[in-house]
Write a protein that holds these residues in place. Structure first.
Motif, short mmCIF file in Angstrom:
data_model
loop_
_atom_site.label_atom_id
_atom_site.label_comp_id
_atom_site.label_asym_id
_atom_site.label_seq_id
_atom_site.Cartn_x
_atom_site.Cartn_y
_atom_site.Cartn_z
N ALA A 1 -12.93 -20.43 -45.04
CA ALA A 1 -13.77 -19.25 -44.84
C ALA A 1 -14.52 -19.32 -43.51
O ALA A 1 -15.05 -18.31 -43.05
CB ALA A 1 -14.78 -19.13 -45.99
N ASP A 2 -14.55 -20.51 -42.91
CA ASP A 2 -15.20 -20.67 -41.61
C ASP A 2 -14.21 -20.38 -40.48
O ASP A 2 -13.00 -20.62 -40.60
CB ASP A 2 -15.74 -22.08 -41.44
CG ASP A 2 -16.99 -22.31 -42.28
OD1 ASP A 2 -17.67 -21.31 -42.59
OD2 ASP A 2 -17.26 -23.47 -42.63
N SER A 3 -14.72 -19.90 -39.38
CA SER A 3 -13.90 -19.54 -38.23
C SER A 3 -13.32 -20.78 -37.56
O SER A 3 -13.72 -21.91 -37.83
CB SER A 3 -14.75 -18.78 -37.21
OG SER A 3 -15.70 -19.66 -36.62
N ALA A 4 -12.38 -20.53 -36.65
CA ALA A 4 -11.98 -21.56 -35.71
C ALA A 4 -13.17 -21.83 -34.79
O ALA A 4 -14.09 -20.99 -34.70
CB ALA A 4 -10.77 -21.10 -34.91
N PRO A 5 -13.22 -22.97 -34.10
CA PRO A 5 -14.34 -23.23 -33.19
C PRO A 5 -14.52 -22.09 -32.19
O PRO A 5 -13.55 -21.60 -31.61
CB PRO A 5 -13.92 -24.53 -32.50
CG PRO A 5 -13.02 -25.21 -33.49
CD PRO A 5 -12.27 -24.11 -34.16
N ILE A 6 -15.76 -21.67 -31.99
CA ILE A 6 -16.07 -20.59 -31.05
C ILE A 6 -15.86 -21.11 -29.62
O ILE A 6 -16.45 -22.12 -29.24
CB ILE A 6 -17.51 -20.09 -31.24
CG1 ILE A 6 -17.74 -19.65 -32.70
CG2 ILE A 6 -17.81 -18.96 -30.27
CD1 ILE A 6 -16.83 -18.54 -33.17
N ARG A 7 -15.04 -20.39 -28.84
CA ARG A 7 -14.69 -20.86 -27.50
C ARG A 7 -15.14 -19.93 -26.38
O ARG A 7 -14.98 -20.27 -25.21
CB ARG A 7 -13.16 -21.03 -27.39
CG ARG A 7 -12.56 -22.03 -28.35
CD ARG A 7 -13.08 -23.42 -28.10
NE ARG A 7 -12.47 -24.42 -28.96
CZ ARG A 7 -12.96 -25.63 -29.15
NH1 ARG A 7 -14.07 -26.00 -28.54
NH2 ARG A 7 -12.36 -26.49 -29.96
N TYR A 8 -15.71 -18.79 -26.73
CA TYR A 8 -16.04 -17.79 -25.72
C TYR A 8 -17.56 -17.65 -25.63
O TYR A 8 -18.23 -17.42 -26.63
CB TYR A 8 -15.40 -16.46 -26.09
CG TYR A 8 -15.29 -15.46 -24.96
CD1 TYR A 8 -14.28 -15.59 -24.01
CD2 TYR A 8 -16.18 -14.40 -24.85
CE1 TYR A 8 -14.16 -14.67 -22.97
CE2 TYR A 8 -16.06 -13.48 -23.82
CZ TYR A 8 -15.06 -13.62 -22.89
OH TYR A 8 -14.94 -12.71 -21.86
N GLU B 1 -18.95 -24.56 -32.16
CA GLU B 1 -19.42 -24.45 -33.55
C GLU B 1 -18.55 -23.45 -34.32
O GLU B 1 -17.84 -22.63 -33.76
CB GLU B 1 -20.88 -24.00 -33.58
CG GLU B 1 -21.86 -25.06 -33.11
CD GLU B 1 -23.30 -24.62 -33.33
OE1 GLU B 1 -23.58 -23.98 -34.37
OE2 GLU B 1 -24.16 -24.92 -32.47
N ARG B 2 -18.66 -23.55 -35.64
CA ARG B 2 -17.95 -22.64 -36.54
C ARG B 2 -18.98 -21.82 -37.33
O ARG B 2 -20.06 -22.32 -37.66
CB ARG B 2 -17.06 -23.41 -37.52
CG ARG B 2 -16.00 -24.28 -36.87
CD ARG B 2 -15.28 -25.12 -37.92
NE ARG B 2 -14.38 -26.09 -37.35
CZ ARG B 2 -13.08 -25.91 -37.20
NH1 ARG B 2 -12.53 -24.78 -37.59
NH2 ARG B 2 -12.32 -26.85 -36.67
N VAL B 3 -18.59 -20.60 -37.63
CA VAL B 3 -19.41 -19.74 -38.49
C VAL B 3 -18.47 -19.04 -39.44
O VAL B 3 -17.24 -19.14 -39.28
CB VAL B 3 -20.22 -18.71 -37.66
CG1 VAL B 3 -21.15 -19.40 -36.68
CG2 VAL B 3 -19.30 -17.76 -36.92
#
Length: 305
Positions: free
Chosen positions: A142-149, A162-164
């Protein structure tokens, strides 16, 4: 023969296409495999892309959430390795099912065989292949892939990496895209476009140094490291600093979006000729100001820049 699905990233000449147009209208999404690596979705080429992205998130999978809101079909995404907000489809594609027009057979091309690169693949500007289905391997989470942008991370209030919740990323990306006129809305004339018209240039170290020598009073442009010592520079920044701001109007009913300098929009009565004239003006202005040649992102059919 021209194979056309959603047509959202295509510019067709005013004389039309001198041949047969095949409209791809296949539909369907199913789970082809499930293992420790995640869930393998097989999606028909004609399936609307954003419907598929929403489906994966609703089913507890992550990996495509930052690609929410992009119009067009699922089968079009591998053609130019669609990407946005730190994700691109090459990160999750496991295979592409194609019809080989040269050999008259259906084949399954693996990830390496697709030759994915920045906004490019073996399929782009190549009439040999007709995409039939695409296999996406997604993480069951349910968590996103690591935020890269960076822009997305700031809006989410998190650090890079981080993941959200994936649903939160989807909602935020849709808000960001809408703010740039990049989510289809009949009430918003800025959405009457083919999206980003130019790709972000990837410059060698020498080319990047030459750009910096030309900056004068333009300020330091944002940039990101790219493979093999290259540097990616945002085309939108170059366009604006070359004198083409938001809302800049070309002749004949076309203009730069009032929300985003990368989008060239139709304002009523505009033709493909008028659109390409504006694109040439922008391209030549950026070249003269910074020595960088911008390249179109849409597929140009029976016309050229």
């Amino acid at each position: 023969m021209l194979v056309l699905a959603g047509g959202s990233n295509v510019v067709i000449g005013d004389d039309g296409f001198p041949g047969t147009v095949v409209l791809l209208r296949t539909r369907g999404v199913h789970v082809a495999d499930r293992d420790a690596r995640g869930v393998l979705f097989r999606v028909a080429a004609g399936e609307p892309w954003d419907d598929f992205v929403a489906h994966t998130i609703e089913n507890g999978c992550s990996g495509l959430e930052a690609l929410s809101g992009i119009p067009g079909s699922s089968g079009a995404t591998p053609i130019q390795n669609v990407g946005a907000y730190g994700q691109e489809v090459a990160q999750t594609i496991e295979a592409v099912h194609v019809y080989d027009r040269h050999e008259d057979e259906v084949r399954v091309l693996s990830l390496p065989e697709c030759r994915f690169a920045y906004r490019s693949s073996i399929f782009k500007n190549n009439e040999r292949w007709v995409v039939l289905e695409v296999d996406f391997r997604l993480t069951l989470s349910a968590d996103s892939a690591p935020i890269r942008y960076a822009e997305l991370a700031r809006r989410l209030g998190v650090e890079i990496g981080e993941r959200v919740p994936a649903k939160q990323v989807r909602e935020t990306v849709l808000q960001l895209r809408a703010g740039k006129g990049m989510v289809l809305d009949p009430a918003d004339p800025d959405t009457q476009s083919v999206g980003s018209f130019f790709t972000n240039p990837v410059l060698s170290a020498q080319e990047w140094a030459a750009v910096q020598d030309r900056l004068v009073d333009a300020g330091e442009p944002p940039s990101w490291p790219a493979p093999n010592g290259t540097v990616k520079v945002p085309a939108a920044w170059l366009i604006e600093k070359a004198g083409f701001g938001k809302g800049y109007a070309g002749a004949g009913g076309v203009a730069i979006s009032s929300k985003h300098t990368l989008a060239l929009t139709h304002r009523g009565g505009g033709t493909t000729t008028a659109l390409l004239d504006l694109a040439r003006e922008i391209r030549d202005g950026v070249r003269d100001r910074f020595g960088v040649v911008l390249h179109p992102e849409p597929v140009l059919v029976n016309c050229s820049l």
